[in-house]
Write a protein that holds these residues in place. Structure first.
Motif, PDB file in Angstrom:
ATOM      1  N   MET A   1       0.754  -1.077   0.103  1.00  0.00           N
ATOM      2  CA  MET A   1       0.006  -0.007  -0.032  1.00  0.00           C
ATOM      3  C   MET A   1       0.803   1.483   0.102  1.00  0.00           C
ATOM      4  O   MET A   1       0.640   2.198  -0.898  1.00  0.00           O
ATOM      5  N   PHE A   2       2.028   1.221   1.058  1.00  0.00           N
ATOM      6  CA  PHE A   2       2.657   2.398   1.029  1.00  0.00           C
ATOM      7  C   PHE A   2       3.386   2.717  -0.189  1.00  0.00           C
ATOM      8  O   PHE A   2       3.508   3.812  -0.596  1.00  0.00           O
ATOM      9  N   THR A   3       4.031   1.504  -0.885  1.00  0.00           N
ATOM     10  CA  THR A   3       4.947   1.695  -1.810  1.00  0.00           C
ATOM     11  C   THR A   3       3.903   2.270  -3.208  1.00  0.00           C
ATOM     12  O   THR A   3       4.395   2.952  -3.969  1.00  0.00           O
ATOM     13  N   SER A   4       2.650   1.648  -3.360  1.00  0.00           N
ATOM     14  CA  SER A   4       2.079   2.288  -4.330  1.00  0.00           C
ATOM     15  C   SER A   4       1.801   3.464  -4.176  1.00  0.00           C
ATOM     16  O   SER A   4       1.816   4.313  -5.093  1.00  0.00           O
ATOM     17  N   GLY A   5       1.401   4.148  -2.888  1.00  0.00           N
ATOM     18  CA  GLY A   5       1.179   5.403  -2.741  1.00  0.00           C
ATOM     19  C   GLY A   5       2.479   6.454  -2.950  1.00  0.00           C
ATOM     20  O   GLY A   5       2.325   7.462  -3.685  1.00  0.00           O
ATOM     21  N   ILE A   6       3.487   5.798  -2.847  1.00  0.00           N
ATOM     22  CA  ILE A   6       4.889   6.548  -3.139  1.00  0.00           C
ATOM     23  C   ILE A   6       4.888   6.849  -4.385  1.00  0.00           C
ATOM     24  O   ILE A   6       5.314   7.523  -5.010  1.00  0.00           O
ATOM     25  N   VAL A   7       4.725   5.562  -5.034  1.00  0.00           N
ATOM     26  CA  VAL A   7       4.845   5.431  -6.650  1.00  0.00           C
ATOM     27  C   VAL A   7       3.698   6.645  -7.170  1.00  0.00           C
ATOM     28  O   VAL A   7       3.997   7.412  -8.316  1.00  0.00           O
ATOM     29  N   VAL A   8       2.504   6.671  -6.844  1.00  0.00           N
ATOM     30  CA  VAL A   8       1.698   7.464  -7.336  1.00  0.00           C
ATOM     31  C   VAL A   8       1.955   9.128  -6.866  1.00  0.00           C
ATOM     32  O   VAL A   8       1.748  10.007  -7.765  1.00  0.00           O
ATOM     33  N   PHE A   9       2.420   9.090  -5.774  1.00  0.00           N
ATOM     34  CA  PHE A   9       3.271  10.627  -5.390  1.00  0.00           C
ATOM     35  C   PHE A   9       4.281  10.961  -6.433  1.00  0.00           C
ATOM     36  O   PHE A   9       4.254  12.143  -6.764  1.00  0.00           O
ATOM     37  N   LEU A  10       4.825  10.066  -6.439  1.00  0.00           N
ATOM     38  CA  LEU A  10       6.098  10.364  -7.411  1.00  0.00           C
ATOM     39  C   LEU A  10       5.744  10.679  -8.867  1.00  0.00           C
ATOM     40  O   LEU A  10       6.431  11.635  -9.574  1.00  0.00           O
ATOM     41  N   SER A  11       4.834  10.228  -9.419  1.00  0.00           N
ATOM     42  CA  SER A  11       4.159  10.461 -10.701  1.00  0.00           C
ATOM     43  C   SER A  11       3.791  11.863 -10.545  1.00  0.00           C
ATOM     44  O   SER A  11       3.787  12.532 -11.588  1.00  0.00           O
ATOM     45  N   ALA A  12       2.929  12.132  -9.591  1.00  0.00           N
ATOM     46  CA  ALA A  12       2.096  13.463  -9.645  1.00  0.00           C
ATOM     47  C   ALA A  12       3.577  14.536  -9.377  1.00  0.00           C
ATOM     48  O   ALA A  12       3.136  15.571 -10.055  1.00  0.00           O
ATOM     49  N   VAL A  13       4.597  14.451  -8.717  1.00  0.00           N
ATOM     50  CA  VAL A  13       5.757  15.169  -8.480  1.00  0.00           C
ATOM     51  C   VAL A  13       6.400  15.496 -10.032  1.00  0.00           C
ATOM     52  O   VAL A  13       6.618  16.548 -10.398  1.00  0.00           O
ATOM     53  N   LEU A  14       6.467  14.293 -10.615  1.00  0.00           N
ATOM     54  CA  LEU A  14       7.190  14.381 -12.064  1.00  0.00           C
ATOM     55  C   LEU A  14       6.049  15.152 -13.011  1.00  0.00           C
ATOM     56  O   LEU A  14       6.819  16.059 -13.815  1.00  0.00           O
ATOM     57  N   VAL A  15       5.054  15.124 -13.011  1.00  0.00           N
ATOM     58  CA  VAL A  15       4.174  15.950 -13.701  1.00  0.00           C
ATOM     59  C   VAL A  15       4.216  17.336 -13.385  1.00  0.00           C
ATOM     60  O   VAL A  15       4.540  18.154 -14.255  1.00  0.00           O
ATOM     61  N   LEU A  16       4.331  17.763 -12.019  1.00  0.00           N
ATOM     62  CA  LEU A  16       4.344  19.103 -11.499  1.00  0.00           C
ATOM     63  C   LEU A  16       5.926  19.808 -11.830  1.00  0.00           C
ATOM     64  O   LEU A  16       5.964  20.699 -12.271  1.00  0.00           O
ATOM     65  N   ALA A  17       6.722  18.962 -11.707  1.00  0.00           N
ATOM     66  CA  ALA A  17       8.110  19.339 -12.117  1.00  0.00           C
ATOM     67  C   ALA A  17       8.472  19.623 -13.486  1.00  0.00           C
ATOM     68  O   ALA A  17       9.366  20.574 -13.860  1.00  0.00           O
ATOM     69  N   LYS A  18       7.530  19.137 -14.632  1.00  0.00           N
ATOM     70  CA  LYS A  18       7.688  19.499 -15.733  1.00  0.00           C
ATOM     71  C   LYS A  18       7.199  20.888 -16.113  1.00  0.00           C
ATOM     72  O   LYS A  18       7.299  21.272 -17.190  1.00  0.00           O
ATOM     73  N   LEU A  19       6.282  21.318 -15.263  1.00  0.00           N
ATOM     74  CA  LEU A  19       5.966  22.899 -15.554  1.00  0.00           C
ATOM     75  C   LEU A  19       6.705  23.894 -15.421  1.00  0.00           C
ATOM     76  O   LEU A  19       7.517  23.861 -14.958  1.00  0.00           O
ATOM     77  N   PRO A  20       6.323  25.019 -16.346  1.00  0.00           N
ATOM     78  CA  PRO A  20       7.341  25.919 -16.157  1.00  0.00           C
ATOM     79  C   PRO A  20       7.480  26.622 -14.810  1.00  0.00           C
ATOM     80  O   PRO A  20       6.418  26.552 -14.105  1.00  0.00           O
ATOM     81  N   ARG A  21       8.315  27.353 -14.480  1.00  0.00           N
ATOM     82  CA  ARG A  21       8.654  27.593 -12.924  1.00  0.00           C
ATOM     83  C   ARG A  21       7.576  28.459 -12.568  1.00  0.00           C
ATOM     84  O   ARG A  21       6.878  28.850 -11.508  1.00  0.00           O
ATOM     85  N   ARG A  22       7.199  29.513 -13.553  1.00  0.00           N
ATOM     86  CA  ARG A  22       6.209  30.562 -13.075  1.00  0.00           C
ATOM     87  C   ARG A  22       4.837  29.923 -12.864  1.00  0.00           C
ATOM     88  O   ARG A  22       3.960  30.092 -12.125  1.00  0.00           O
ATOM     89  N   TRP A  23       4.550  28.849 -13.705  1.00  0.00           N
ATOM     90  CA  TRP A  23       3.366  28.290 -13.454  1.00  0.00           C
ATOM     91  C   TRP A  23       3.150  27.448 -12.271  1.00  0.00           C
ATOM     92  O   TRP A  23       2.226  27.217 -11.467  1.00  0.00           O
ATOM     93  N   LEU A  24       4.202  26.704 -11.853  1.00  0.00           N
ATOM     94  CA  LEU A  24       4.732  26.047 -10.747  1.00  0.00           C
ATOM     95  C   LEU A  24       4.259  26.944  -9.505  1.00  0.00           C
ATOM     96  O   LEU A  24       3.721  26.458  -8.475  1.00  0.00           O
ATOM     97  N   LEU A  25       4.948  27.971  -9.617  1.00  0.00           N
ATOM     98  CA  LEU A  25       5.018  29.007  -8.380  1.00  0.00           C
ATOM     99  C   LEU A  25       3.449  29.647  -8.408  1.00  0.00           C
ATOM    100  O   LEU A  25       2.925  29.733  -7.095  1.00  0.00           O
ATOM    101  N   ARG A  26       2.752  29.742  -9.583  1.00  0.00           N
ATOM    102  CA  ARG A  26       1.295  30.203  -9.327  1.00  0.00           C
ATOM    103  C   ARG A  26       0.348  29.064  -8.768  1.00  0.00           C
ATOM    104  O   ARG A  26      -0.381  29.393  -7.783  1.00  0.00           O
ATOM    105  N   LEU A  27       0.740  27.705  -9.104  1.00  0.00           N
ATOM    106  CA  LEU A  27       0.176  26.606  -8.587  1.00  0.00           C
ATOM    107  C   LEU A  27       0.211  26.478  -7.109  1.00  0.00           C
ATOM    108  O   LEU A  27      -0.616  26.235  -6.130  1.00  0.00           O
ATOM    109  N   LEU A  28       1.593  27.120  -6.452  1.00  0.00           N
ATOM    110  CA  LEU A  28       1.894  26.683  -5.249  1.00  0.00           C
ATOM    111  C   LEU A  28       1.183  27.822  -4.368  1.00  0.00           C
ATOM    112  O   LEU A  28       0.736  27.707  -3.025  1.00  0.00           O
ATOM    113  N   HIS A  29       0.696  28.875  -4.651  1.00  0.00           N
ATOM    114  CA  HIS A  29      -0.066  29.967  -4.294  1.00  0.00           C
ATOM    115  C   HIS A  29      -1.499  29.162  -3.833  1.00  0.00           C
ATOM    116  O   HIS A  29      -2.017  29.506  -2.748  1.00  0.00           O
ATOM    117  N   TYR A  30      -1.966  28.392  -4.625  1.00  0.00           N
ATOM    118  CA  TYR A  30      -3.200  27.491  -4.387  1.00  0.00           C
ATOM    119  C   TYR A  30      -2.923  26.099  -4.081  1.00  0.00           C
ATOM    120  O   TYR A  30      -3.633  25.148  -4.509  1.00  0.00           O
TER     121      TYR A  30
END
Length: 95
Positions: free
Chosen positions: A1-30
């Protein structure tokens, strides 16, 4: 369960990491909206089994911790103002 959760989390992190910096910083406001959206999406995708729901819940928790840490580390953009965190990023748009 926890391993699957980590894999799902890392996939979300990789998608967010591909965003341009300005978009990422705007998303972090929300950050709360990002946390709720990611949690709802992964719960909807993994709904049906106990282990799937637990993996999605763990991924949502890790996402919440990561967005809080990223907002403190890198700051956020609100409107046209950049509020830097511990590390200041170049958001001028120049290469």
């Amino acid at each position: 369960m926890f391993t699957s959760g980590i894999v799902v989390f890392l996939s979300a992190v990789l998608v967010l990491a591909k965003l341009p910096r300005r978009w990422l910083l705007r998303l972090l406001h929300y950050s709360l909206a990002v946390d709720l959206a990611v949690s709802a999406i992964v719960l909807a995708l993994h709904f049906g089994t106990f282990s799937g729901v637990m993996a999605a819940t763990f991924a949502g928790l890790l996402t919440s911790l990561a967005t809080s840490a990223a907002k403190r580390a890198f700051g956020h953009i609100q409107g046209n103002l950049y509020f830097p965190g511990w590390l200041t990023l170049d958001v001028s748009g120049r290469a």
